[in-house]
Design a protein around this motif. Sequence first.
Motif, short mmCIF file in Angstrom:
data_model
loop_
_atom_site.label_atom_id
_atom_site.label_comp_id
_atom_site.label_asym_id
_atom_site.label_seq_id
_atom_site.Cartn_x
_atom_site.Cartn_y
_atom_site.Cartn_z
N TYR A 106 0.82 -1.18 0.02
CA TYR A 106 0.12 -0.05 0.35
C TYR A 106 0.45 1.26 -0.26
CZ TYR A 106 -3.87 -2.39 1.06
OH TYR A 106 -5.22 -3.67 1.38
N LEU A 107 1.89 1.63 1.03
CA LEU A 107 3.13 2.12 1.02
C LEU A 107 3.33 2.84 -0.64
CD1 LEU A 107 3.39 4.75 3.01
CD2 LEU A 107 5.77 3.11 3.62
N ASP A 108 4.23 1.49 -1.37
CA ASP A 108 4.65 1.82 -2.17
C ASP A 108 3.89 2.42 -3.37
OD1 ASP A 108 7.18 0.69 -1.44
OD2 ASP A 108 7.00 -1.43 -2.06
N ALA B 243 3.49 5.58 -2.79
CA ALA B 243 4.68 6.76 -3.57
C ALA B 243 4.25 6.64 -4.69
CB ALA B 243 5.49 5.98 -2.81
N GLN B 244 4.25 5.80 -5.70
CA GLN B 244 4.66 5.23 -7.23
C GLN B 244 5.85 5.28 -7.13
OE1 GLN B 244 1.61 8.58 -8.72
NE2 GLN B 244 0.56 7.92 -9.36
N ASP C 289 8.71 9.17 3.45
CA ASP C 289 8.73 10.42 3.08
C ASP C 289 6.37 10.91 2.74
OD1 ASP C 289 10.36 11.79 3.00
OD2 ASP C 289 11.47 12.17 1.40
N THR C 290 6.77 9.64 2.04
CA THR C 290 5.68 9.18 1.93
C THR C 290 4.53 8.85 2.59
OG1 THR C 290 6.35 8.48 -0.51
CG2 THR C 290 3.49 7.66 0.13
N ALA C 291 4.87 7.84 3.19
CA ALA C 291 4.24 7.81 5.19
C ALA C 291 3.73 9.13 5.68
CB ALA C 291 4.62 6.92 6.14
N ARG D 85 -4.49 6.75 -7.12
CA ARG D 85 -3.21 6.41 -7.92
C ARG D 85 -3.34 4.99 -8.57
NH1 ARG D 85 0.60 9.81 -5.81
NH2 ARG D 85 -0.22 10.94 -4.21
N ASP D 86 -3.93 4.67 -9.28
CA ASP D 86 -4.11 3.37 -10.60
C ASP D 86 -5.46 3.85 -11.24
OD1 ASP D 86 -6.45 2.48 -9.50
OD2 ASP D 86 -5.62 1.34 -7.76
N GLU D 87 -5.27 4.02 -12.78
CA GLU D 87 -5.94 3.98 -13.49
C GLU D 87 -7.18 2.83 -13.91
OE1 GLU D 87 -3.44 3.71 -17.52
OE2 GLU D 87 -3.07 5.84 -16.85
N ILE D 88 -7.57 1.80 -12.68
CA ILE D 88 -8.83 1.29 -12.62
C ILE D 88 -10.12 1.60 -12.26
CG2 ILE D 88 -9.44 -0.84 -11.73
CD1 ILE D 88 -6.52 -1.67 -10.43
#
Length: 564
Positions: free
Chosen positions: A146-148, A151-152, A371-373, A449-452
């Motif tokens: 999830y964190l990744d 962060a993309q 940083d993303t967290a 964060r995605d294109e779904i």
Amino acid sequence: MLDQLYIENIAVIEKASIDFSKGLNVLTGETGAGKSIVIDSIHAVLGHRTSKELIRSGAKSAFVSAVFRNLSASVLKRLSELSYTPEEDGSLLLQREIREDGRTVCRINERPATVSILRDIGSLLVDIHGQNENYGLLSQNQHLRYLDQMAQDEGALLEYQNAYTAMRSTEKQLKSLQMDEAEKARKIDLLSYQVEELENADLKLGEEKDLKEKRAFYRNSEKLANAVGEATDALSGGEESMGALSELETAAKALEEVQNLPQAQQLSSRLSDLSYELEDCLSELQNLSEQLSYEPEDVEKTEERLDQLYRLGQKYGPDEETMLSFLEKAKNELNQIQSADEVVAELNERLEKQREEAQKLAKVLSNLRRDTAKTFVKRVRKELNFLDMPNVEFEVEQLSAEMEMQGIDRVQFLISTNAGEPLKPISKIASGGELSRIMLAIKCVLADRDEIGTLIFDEVDTGVSGSAAQKVGLKLWETSRGRQVLCVTHLAQIAALGDQQYFISKRVDSGRTFTKVDLLDREGRVEELARITGGGELTPLLLQNASEMLSRGERKKLALTKQG
């Protein structure tokens, strides 16, 4: 976006066609009516694991098809990579048939496909969230994913993983070269013997075949020589006979002396021609006789060589090509062991550089995650506050770990559900209802964060009631503004916020159960909301309350739209 779903002979559904729309699509109905079967059907057509037990009793096969429209760039790219193309109108048709013998037939736009290809494409089209995903939230590995995703960091993660893979490959090479001195000596002795034996054998491709042909010749040569000798004697004569050639010449001369009989002259001429032919045959027989001659030692040498090749073949391979390949590998391995010290030194130097590079990239990835967290925590807290969990504290714990394929981080989500309570891992304290809302909060944070194009929430309302249920519904509706959302729910508060509502019902006819799916109009929605709320007879008061609930939902959606 999922435009149309067609289901045939799956569990209690004999036939059902559902046309979905953009926005929030809610599915309601009595327990056991078949809501979960609709989700199972979507799972199946997206290539997820299924079973022939899903086939309706008495049917030979089950069938599901799904039409998708407004395909994202990532879907179009993946389709092209797999050599599939959308229809002329831009739609995509996925089909899956499940047969009673366990076989599966899959198609994409009427072209054959595999289950794995369906799953590959399906993962880019639909994200299904159900109870399994709630429990997946208890896994630390899922927390890191999830964190990744937030962060993309695909580029940073891939760059690190390539460096890590190269480092591990070098470590493996080093390990294969490291052995104790006694083992090294034994290996060198064995390889040296094998190389020497094969090199001394002076193997040549096709030699064994030639030798076997020679042996066959030698074994038949005596019989051939006797036949040639008998034929030669018959033509040239011997101690007991004149031979056919001599007798023929005598006959020709005798007839030649008969002058007054033309027929005798003709026969004499013909016999003379035959004698010339016999002379040629005799000459060829003599040449053949010379070719059949050989020395006994030639036979012995041939047998010895074949025996040598047989013994070598037992150890190194069935033919010269295999044995020569073995020789080449043995020489390379011997050379590698003998020069192992140099190679080990080179590999150690390379490994050190690769380890430094991997560690550097792992730190870059780790800092990106850290940083993303901060942003992730802030946004999840905001969503949880909206979902009636204002006292919940949420943090991301990021600890250093041994370097592995995913980096040097061990990540887990910590929560405190009551004010003053210390933060603990989610798996230790979260209830079912809390898990549902935390999962929804995370999904909402990650939604952009995605294109779904389609999100499916199966019973996300587990353990939720009252005002929290309405908040969940509003959050689902808000999420559906940027994509299509399908939600299976038992709560009227959530159902009232849907843009479209589908009622799933069942009936029993002649001892068989049948399920159907109906798109409800406003009157139908009011009746269904009243049924969900009251659970019994639809009284005027229940219907009035349901109508007001639907109106309140419409007003709240309108207000959110104006705020947006």
